[in-house]
Scaffold this motif. Structure first.
Motif, PDB file in Angstrom:
ATOM      1  N   UNK A  22       0.814  -1.340  -0.004  1.00  0.00           N
ATOM      2  CA  UNK A  22       0.056   0.070   0.041  1.00  0.00           C
ATOM      3  C   UNK A  22       0.948   1.223  -0.107  1.00  0.00           C
ATOM      4  N   UNK A  23       1.995   1.328   0.624  1.00  0.00           N
ATOM      5  CA  UNK A  23       2.842   2.583   0.898  1.00  0.00           C
ATOM      6  C   UNK A  23       3.654   2.636  -0.396  1.00  0.00           C
ATOM      7  N   UNK A  24       3.970   1.959  -1.017  1.00  0.00           N
ATOM      8  CA  UNK A  24       4.848   2.013  -2.360  1.00  0.00           C
ATOM      9  C   UNK A  24       3.909   2.386  -3.234  1.00  0.00           C
ATOM     10  N   UNK A  25       2.580   2.249  -3.482  1.00  0.00           N
ATOM     11  CA  UNK A  25       1.765   2.767  -4.494  1.00  0.00           C
ATOM     12  C   UNK A  25       1.238   4.148  -3.954  1.00  0.00           C
ATOM     13  N   UNK A  84       1.880   9.617  -5.141  1.00  0.00           N
ATOM     14  CA  UNK A  84       1.821  11.148  -4.560  1.00  0.00           C
ATOM     15  C   UNK A  84       3.310  11.795  -4.364  1.00  0.00           C
ATOM     16  N   UNK A  85       4.246  11.012  -4.183  1.00  0.00           N
ATOM     17  CA  UNK A  85       5.660  11.566  -4.130  1.00  0.00           C
ATOM     18  C   UNK A  85       6.464  11.922  -5.462  1.00  0.00           C
ATOM     19  N   UNK A  86       7.402  12.610  -5.294  1.00  0.00           N
ATOM     20  CA  UNK A  86       8.532  12.806  -6.293  1.00  0.00           C
ATOM     21  C   UNK A  86       8.992  11.580  -6.993  1.00  0.00           C
ATOM     22  N   UNK A  87       9.504  10.610  -6.015  1.00  0.00           N
ATOM     23  CA  UNK A  87      10.245   9.538  -6.584  1.00  0.00           C
ATOM     24  C   UNK A  87      10.192   8.539  -5.551  1.00  0.00           C
ATOM     25  N   UNK A 130       1.759  -2.803  -8.979  1.00  0.00           N
ATOM     26  CA  UNK A 130       1.117  -1.728  -9.872  1.00  0.00           C
ATOM     27  C   UNK A 130       2.167  -0.572  -9.840  1.00  0.00           C
ATOM     28  N   UNK A 131       2.584  -0.171  -8.417  1.00  0.00           N
ATOM     29  CA  UNK A 131       3.490   1.020  -8.488  1.00  0.00           C
ATOM     30  C   UNK A 131       4.848   0.725  -9.356  1.00  0.00           C
TER      31      UNK A 131
END
Length: 557
Positions: free
Chosen positions: A190-193, A198-201, A305-306
């Protein structure tokens, strides 16, 4: 056993799913109970987790055996509940069985000890002089209070933030940041997606193999949870044939994915198809070291997915070698600038009310707490051989595939019957012998590496059926096959509902259980395939006596 007994006064620590079901089963047996919950609401860790959280097992697998909830459509249209919805289910369960009046909210247990002068267990609460006395204790507080953050080399040099999953409430916190997620479990997925969106990288650091990747939904929609194939027939496949079974299972899924594209999508593959296939290839790549039976499941393919949809700004990395002031050096010697490290690295099993005890017999309590930290060193993950049924741990066994609450329910039913003297534990020496045998079995199936690191891991069906045999509530599948074949096919090929264990035995509810089992949706194609495979294995076991072909869970461990 003698059914005549005196009702006991029992203290229960924790009011998550495990505490609630323990309270309910003890009350059914006529015992007096008090639940101590340090927060102001029930639901345990689900009330504290990140707000966008969704369960990784469908309602069919997660619900208790005798309460579907207020939305009975979930039997025919199962889905994964959000954390908020699951907390509502627990509140509905509490009200349905009238449990709330036995719960003391905002009451933290500071000390627990045994007073040998009157042979009672004592609890001190809220750092006060208030002491409660009990005949038995049930520890149901779970392991989600004490975060485990790895000790990174040169951690003191890092000027960014190092957080634990538990510190994350909203995904918007990742906005415009360079994020590194450590871990490969369901929360890390969940966190990596979220970090990729949302994050830049974003970077996903996985030290060794990832868990066995299973999507929440088969086709990425709300109609087919993937755990519909978490069935009795599937989980009876012999564990010795894990590599072959994984190949067959993955190839079956891969062929269906391509056929779906050709027959129904004009040869086009959508994002869900591409993500599903990528997850299959990731599983196959590590099949020799981690197959479906030898590792824990990552029942969430968000990490896939990420890596697929956000491949320009999301990358998989090996373990972390060291930290620098504003960057991470990974084990492949690559270096990346990072603002925050999010550790999805689990929790430490601690019992501060036992091992920080300053009361009488504190050394014995500290030894008890230290032993209980290694869950599989308790008898069936529940009882310390030195203390018998005086104190129990409920909700600490983690199935590789499946859900924890149904296991907690079986543990609670067992404990309630022990308190009523309707069942009896084996002798201390017999329990110790069983523990040694059980740990050796786990090391064979799940490898010593995983068992030594994740001491609460267990096999879902094997453990469930083992508890059911102990209780006397495992369904008589041979009788049902001949007398009720329509029920038998759903028992074997439908989801592993805990209602299986309400068909017979103590506190059986056969009418309700049959209705639940027959109404529940099931996945026909994969389970008919598994049934065919199981028949083949059973043939070689019965006819030729090939030990490796003996179906799992058909016999006591």
């Amino acid at each position: 056993m003698n059914d005549k007994y005196m009702p006991l006064d029992i203290g229960i620590i924790g009011c998550g799913p495990s505490g609630l079901v323990t309270l309910k089963e003890l009350l059914v047996e006529g015992h007096q109970c008090t639940v101590f919950e340090k927060s102001n609401s029930l639901g345990g860790t689900f009330t504290q987790a990140y707000q966008e959280g969704i369960l990784v097992s469908s309602h069919l697998l997660t619900m208790f055996s005798d309460f579907v909830g207020n939305d009975e459509e979930l039997l025919g249209k199962p889905r994964m509940l959000s954390f908020i919805e699951y907390v509502q289910y627990l509140n509905d369960y509490t009200d349905h069985f009238q449990l709330r009046k036995f719960i003391r909210f905002q009451t933290e247990v500071n000390s627990l000890w045994k007073d040998y002068s009157d042979n009672k267990w004592k609890i001190r609460i809220n750092n006060s002089n208030d002491i409660y006395s009990f005949d038995r204790i049930a520890i149901c507080c779970g392991i989600f209070d004490n975060v485990n953050i790895p000790s990174f080399q040169n951690k003191h040099l890092f000027q960014g933030k190092i957080k634990h999953l538990k510190d994350i409430q909203f995904y918007e916190d990742f906005k415009d940041k360079h994020i590194c997620i450590v871990g490969s479990g369901e929360s890390a997925s969940d966190m990596i997606l979220a970090a990729a969106k949302c994050g830049k990288k974003a970077f996903l650091s996985i030290r060794n193999d990832h868990g066995f990747i299973v999507p929440r939904y088969i086709h990425g929609d709300q109609d087919g949870p993937a755990d519909l194939d978490t069935s009795r027939v599937h989980h009876s496949i012999p564990r010795a044939w894990g590599v072959l079974h994984t190949y067959i299972d993955m190839m079956n899924s891969l062929i269906k994915s391509y056929l779906k594209s050709v027959l129904f999508q004009k040869g086009q593959s959508n994002d869900c198809d591409l993500i599903r296939r990528a997850g299959i290839y990731m599983n196959l790549k590590q099949i020799q070291t981690s197959n479906i039976w030898t590792t824990f499941g990552t029942k969430n393919c968000n990490l896939v997915e990420a890596l697929i949809k956000y491949k320009d700004k999301c990358h998989r990395k090996p373990g972390i070698k060291e930290l620098k002031s504003n960057s991470i050096v990974f084990e492949d010697n690559s270096e990346e600038y990072v603002d925050e490290i999010i550790c999805c690295t689990g929790f430490n099993t601690l019992f501060p009310f036992l091992d920080q005890n300053c009361e009488a017999n504190s050394e014995k309590m500290k030894c008890l707490a230290n032993d209980a930290k290694i869950s599989h060193n308790l008898f069936k993950h529940c009882f310390h051989p030195d203390f018998g049924d005086e104190i129990v741990w409920i909700g600490f066994a983690r199935p590789c595939l499946g859900a924890i609450p149904p296991l907690s329910e079986l543990q609670a039913r067992w404990f309630a019957l022990l308190c009523s003297k309707k069942l009896k534990l084996p002798t201390k020496s017999e329990m110790n012998k069983h523990i040694c045998h059980y740990v050796k079995y786990l090391q064979w199936q799940l490898t010593p590496y995983r068992i030594n690191r994740l001491t609460n891991l267990t096999d879902y069906l094997i453990y469930s059926d083992d508890l059911a045999r102990t209780i006397g509530c495992r369904p008589d599948l041979t009788r049902i096959f001949f007398q009720e074949p329509h029920l038998w096919i759903k028992l074997m090929c439908g989801s592993l509902l805990n209602a299986h264990y309400r068909l017979s035995g103590p506190h059986a509810k056969p009418k309700q259980a049959k209705a639940i089992i027959l109404q529940a949706k099931w996945a026909k194609q994969p389970n008919i395939l598994y049934l065919t495979m199981l028949i083949c294995y059973a043939f070689f076991w019965f006819v030729f006596g090939i030990e490796s072909c003996k179906p799992a869970s058909w016999y006591p461990l």
